[in-house]
Design a protein around this motif. Sequence first.
Motif, PDB file in Angstrom:
ATOM      1  N   GLY A  33       0.906  -0.799   0.124  1.00 29.96           N
ATOM      2  CA  GLY A  33      -0.338   0.023  -0.216  1.00 29.96           C
ATOM      3  C   GLY A  33       0.998   0.971  -0.350  1.00 29.96           C
ATOM      4  O   GLY A  33       0.354   2.417   0.386  1.00 29.96           O
ATOM      5  N   ILE A  34       1.911   1.627  -0.180  1.00 32.76           N
ATOM      6  CA  ILE A  34       3.019   2.691  -0.096  1.00 32.76           C
ATOM      7  C   ILE A  34       2.769   3.134  -1.611  1.00 32.76           C
ATOM      8  O   ILE A  34       2.546   2.594  -2.845  1.00 32.76           O
ATOM      9  CB  ILE A  34       4.607   1.551  -0.413  1.00 32.76           C
ATOM     10  N   THR A  35       2.510   3.971  -2.101  1.00 32.80           N
ATOM     11  CA  THR A  35       1.885   5.544  -3.148  1.00 32.80           C
ATOM     12  C   THR A  35       3.452   6.310  -3.395  1.00 32.80           C
ATOM     13  O   THR A  35       3.472   6.322  -4.829  1.00 32.80           O
ATOM     14  CB  THR A  35       0.805   6.148  -3.011  1.00 32.80           C
ATOM     15  N   HIS A  36       4.131   6.154  -2.613  1.00 28.63           N
ATOM     16  CA  HIS A  36       4.951   7.340  -2.811  1.00 28.63           C
ATOM     17  C   HIS A  36       6.692   6.482  -2.099  1.00 28.63           C
ATOM     18  O   HIS A  36       6.437   6.183  -0.575  1.00 28.63           O
ATOM     19  CB  HIS A  36       5.620   9.087  -2.609  1.00 28.63           C
ATOM     20  N   ILE A  37       7.669   6.838  -2.728  1.00 28.36           N
ATOM     21  CA  ILE A  37       8.738   6.370  -2.277  1.00 28.36           C
ATOM     22  C   ILE A  37      10.472   7.502  -2.429  1.00 28.36           C
ATOM     23  O   ILE A  37      10.409   7.892  -3.965  1.00 28.36           O
ATOM     24  CB  ILE A  37       9.307   4.981  -2.635  1.00 28.36           C
ATOM     25  N   VAL A  38      10.334   8.498  -1.324  1.00 22.80           N
ATOM     26  CA  VAL A  38      11.531   8.886  -1.543  1.00 22.80           C
ATOM     27  C   VAL A  38      13.233   8.127  -1.972  1.00 22.80           C
ATOM     28  O   VAL A  38      13.032   7.089  -1.154  1.00 22.80           O
ATOM     29  CB  VAL A  38      11.819   9.928  -0.303  1.00 22.80           C
ATOM     30  N   ALA A  39      13.325   7.916  -2.818  1.00 24.00           N
ATOM     31  CA  ALA A  39      14.561   7.376  -3.003  1.00 24.00           C
ATOM     32  C   ALA A  39      15.748   7.529  -2.435  1.00 24.00           C
ATOM     33  O   ALA A  39      15.960   9.354  -2.563  1.00 24.00           O
ATOM     34  CB  ALA A  39      15.109   7.252  -4.573  1.00 24.00           C
ATOM     35  N   THR A  40      16.149   6.952  -1.244  1.00 29.16           N
ATOM     36  CA  THR A  40      17.014   8.407  -0.734  1.00 29.16           C
ATOM     37  C   THR A  40      18.836   7.236  -0.940  1.00 29.16           C
ATOM     38  O   THR A  40      19.214   6.785   0.205  1.00 29.16           O
ATOM     39  CB  THR A  40      17.112   7.963   0.484  1.00 29.16           C
ATOM     40  N   PRO A  41      19.620   7.519  -2.024  1.00 28.46           N
ATOM     41  CA  PRO A  41      21.185   6.501  -2.046  1.00 28.46           C
ATOM     42  C   PRO A  41      21.794   7.221  -0.946  1.00 28.46           C
ATOM     43  O   PRO A  41      21.459   8.090  -1.231  1.00 28.46           O
ATOM     44  CB  PRO A  41      21.682   7.107  -3.798  1.00 28.46           C
ATOM     45  N   HIS A  42      22.792   6.133  -0.958  1.00 30.82           N
ATOM     46  CA  HIS A  42      23.900   6.750  -0.297  1.00 30.82           C
ATOM     47  C   HIS A  42      24.727   7.643  -1.048  1.00 30.82           C
ATOM     48  O   HIS A  42      25.152   8.027  -2.057  1.00 30.82           O
ATOM     49  CB  HIS A  42      24.955   5.787   0.133  1.00 30.82           C
ATOM     50  N   HIS A  43      25.241   8.934   0.150  1.00 30.07           N
ATOM     51  CA  HIS A  43      25.826  10.012  -0.501  1.00 30.07           C
ATOM     52  C   HIS A  43      27.539   9.883   0.343  1.00 30.07           C
ATOM     53  O   HIS A  43      27.084  10.194   1.379  1.00 30.07           O
ATOM     54  CB  HIS A  43      25.495  10.958  -0.339  1.00 30.07           C
ATOM     55  N   ARG A  44      28.534   9.981   0.283  1.00 27.47           N
ATOM     56  CA  ARG A  44      29.788  10.281   0.627  1.00 27.47           C
ATOM     57  C   ARG A  44      29.939   9.684   2.198  1.00 27.47           C
ATOM     58  O   ARG A  44      30.045   9.873   3.250  1.00 27.47           O
ATOM     59  CB  ARG A  44      29.967  11.734   1.467  1.00 27.47           C
ATOM     60  N   ASN A  45      29.796   8.118   1.620  1.00 24.79           N
ATOM     61  CA  ASN A  45      29.555   7.427   2.947  1.00 24.79           C
ATOM     62  C   ASN A  45      31.179   6.524   2.968  1.00 24.79           C
ATOM     63  O   ASN A  45      31.154   5.423   3.691  1.00 24.79           O
ATOM     64  CB  ASN A  45      28.291   6.012   3.045  1.00 24.79           C
ATOM     65  N   GLY A  46      31.357   6.553   2.248  1.00 26.55           N
ATOM     66  CA  GLY A  46      33.082   6.070   2.155  1.00 26.55           C
ATOM     67  C   GLY A  46      32.775   5.219   0.959  1.00 26.55           C
ATOM     68  O   GLY A  46      34.093   5.122   0.281  1.00 26.55           O
ATOM     69  N   VAL A  47      31.952   4.582   0.299  1.00 22.65           N
ATOM     70  CA  VAL A  47      31.667   3.460  -0.536  1.00 22.65           C
ATOM     71  C   VAL A  47      31.129   4.696  -2.164  1.00 22.65           C
ATOM     72  O   VAL A  47      31.672   4.099  -2.879  1.00 22.65           O
ATOM     73  CB  VAL A  47      31.668   2.361  -0.269  1.00 22.65           C
ATOM     74  N   TYR A  48      29.848   5.346  -1.438  1.00 22.03           N
ATOM     75  CA  TYR A  48      29.258   5.848  -2.755  1.00 22.03           C
ATOM     76  C   TYR A  48      28.521   6.943  -2.860  1.00 22.03           C
ATOM     77  O   TYR A  48      29.096   7.224  -1.607  1.00 22.03           O
ATOM     78  CB  TYR A  48      27.997   4.947  -2.568  1.00 22.03           C
ATOM     79  N   GLU A  49      28.750   7.195  -3.672  1.00 25.74           N
ATOM     80  CA  GLU A  49      28.763   9.073  -4.197  1.00 25.74           C
ATOM     81  C   GLU A  49      27.760   9.476  -4.477  1.00 25.74           C
ATOM     82  O   GLU A  49      28.126   8.464  -6.026  1.00 25.74           O
ATOM     83  CB  GLU A  49      30.669   9.879  -4.771  1.00 25.74           C
ATOM     84  N   ASN A  50      26.791   9.669  -4.559  1.00 27.38           N
ATOM     85  CA  ASN A  50      25.182  10.153  -5.520  1.00 27.38           C
ATOM     86  C   ASN A  50      24.959  11.651  -5.115  1.00 27.38           C
ATOM     87  O   ASN A  50      24.371  11.861  -4.053  1.00 27.38           O
ATOM     88  CB  ASN A  50      24.491   9.349  -5.413  1.00 27.38           C
ATOM     89  N   THR A  51      25.817  12.262  -6.332  1.00 32.06           N
ATOM     90  CA  THR A  51      25.243  13.525  -6.262  1.00 32.06           C
ATOM     91  C   THR A  51      24.130  14.346  -6.595  1.00 32.06           C
ATOM     92  O   THR A  51      23.240  13.892  -7.241  1.00 32.06           O
ATOM     93  CB  THR A  51      26.316  14.583  -7.162  1.00 32.06           C
ATOM     94  N   LYS A  52      23.257  15.547  -6.270  1.00 33.27           N
ATOM     95  CA  LYS A  52      22.196  15.729  -6.346  1.00 33.27           C
ATOM     96  C   LYS A  52      21.507  15.804  -8.042  1.00 33.27           C
ATOM     97  O   LYS A  52      20.503  14.767  -8.199  1.00 33.27           O
ATOM     98  CB  LYS A  52      22.093  17.318  -6.361  1.00 33.27           C
ATOM     99  N   ASP A  53      22.802  15.991  -8.484  1.00 31.09           N
ATOM    100  CA  ASP A  53      21.843  15.624 -10.168  1.00 31.09           C
ATOM    101  C   ASP A  53      22.226  14.622 -11.038  1.00 31.09           C
ATOM    102  O   ASP A  53      20.668  14.468 -11.323  1.00 31.09           O
ATOM    103  CB  ASP A  53      22.675  17.037 -11.153  1.00 31.09           C
ATOM    104  N   GLU A  54      22.732  13.755  -9.869  1.00 33.19           N
ATOM    105  CA  GLU A  54      22.572  12.234 -10.474  1.00 33.19           C
ATOM    106  C   GLU A  54      21.362  11.639 -10.432  1.00 33.19           C
ATOM    107  O   GLU A  54      20.685  10.706 -10.463  1.00 33.19           O
ATOM    108  CB  GLU A  54      23.952  11.285 -10.159  1.00 33.19           C
ATOM    109  N   ILE A  55      20.976  12.146  -8.909  1.00 32.70           N
ATOM    110  CA  ILE A  55      19.965  11.432  -8.501  1.00 32.70           C
ATOM    111  C   ILE A  55      18.655  11.787  -8.787  1.00 32.70           C
ATOM    112  O   ILE A  55      17.862  11.219  -9.694  1.00 32.70           O
ATOM    113  CB  ILE A  55      19.523  12.155  -7.245  1.00 32.70           C
ATOM    114  N   ILE A  56      18.513  13.364  -9.040  1.00 30.85           N
ATOM    115  CA  ILE A  56      17.005  13.249 -10.185  1.00 30.85           C
ATOM    116  C   ILE A  56      17.369  13.106 -11.044  1.00 30.85           C
ATOM    117  O   ILE A  56      16.370  12.219 -11.701  1.00 30.85           O
ATOM    118  CB  ILE A  56      17.105  14.841 -10.070  1.00 30.85           C
ATOM    119  N   ASP A  57      18.242  12.433 -12.565  1.00 30.05           N
ATOM    120  CA  ASP A  57      17.752  12.027 -13.168  1.00 30.05           C
ATOM    121  C   ASP A  57      17.613  10.768 -13.298  1.00 30.05           C
ATOM    122  O   ASP A  57      16.542   9.834 -14.483  1.00 30.05           O
ATOM    123  CB  ASP A  57      19.332  11.999 -14.112  1.00 30.05           C
ATOM    124  N   GLN A  58      18.414  10.060 -12.414  1.00 30.40           N
ATOM    125  CA  GLN A  58      18.156   8.773 -12.018  1.00 30.40           C
ATOM    126  C   GLN A  58      16.677   8.305 -12.260  1.00 30.40           C
ATOM    127  O   GLN A  58      15.920   6.869 -11.637  1.00 30.40           O
ATOM    128  CB  GLN A  58      18.461   8.176 -11.071  1.00 30.40           C
TER     129      GLN A  58
END
Length: 255
Positions: A33-58
């Motif tokens: 019954g979930i209708t909206h999901i905020v996608a929250t990729p890891h950013h700068r946790n020492g392994v993954y980098e996901n900047t603002k613009d990349e996330i918006i495109d994805q």
Amino acid sequence: MIDLHCHILPGVDDGAKTEQDALEMARAACAEGITHIVATPHHRNGVYENTKDEIIDQVQLLNEWLDQEGLPVMILPGQENRIQGDLVEKLEAGDILTMNRTGKYVFVEFPTSHVPRYTARIFYDLQLSGIIPVIVHPERNHEIEKSPEVLYELINNGALSQVTAASVIGKFGKKIQKLTYKILDHQLAHFIASDAHNTTSRAFHLREAYETVASDFGVELRYLLEENADLLIHGQSVNAEPPMPIKERKFLGIF
Ligand SMILES: [Fe+2]
């Protein structure tokens, strides 16, 4: 239901690996019954980098796939920021994404072992620029487990917190569940979210967690938390009851 914390974007972190994984997660979310999901990729946790613009495109790409598949769930942009001393500078540089791009809330993750000493200063600076930090899964942090007053101080100074659905229902063990209950009981949590990474070992459990909160704390708290998720994605002020300090554990029951 709205899920504020989810690693559903394919191939960007330790969540969904492929488009198929992401679609499978979306199907599982719909089934709850979930209708909206905020996608929250890891950013700068020492392994993954996901900047603002990349996330918006994805996020846009994933929404197109979900639409093609006829799945009635919408993905919104977010980011799980590991706290770093230059968070405010990175925000000003346009690297950091506020939740659903409303400019009001930022999800902040601490290292598992501790709460960095500079946290209070960074939170103060964030709030000065009109942004409210939301501490993700405080119940899984070792320093907060030992000294819950650290969480109280941060909340008392204006931060918010999000506990994880799986912690509420005991999927991370009794100890974490107990702390999660204390956090909820002392009005130190403002949101519940899945932090789902897949459909097996780290699945959603959001409906079950809300139902557990309703039966153990009352329906009012469930509604407050559910309403807060809606207010957050719209960039509005959320419901926050006065925080209460968690009493220190007694040492061998002597003191
Ligand atoms: Fe996460």
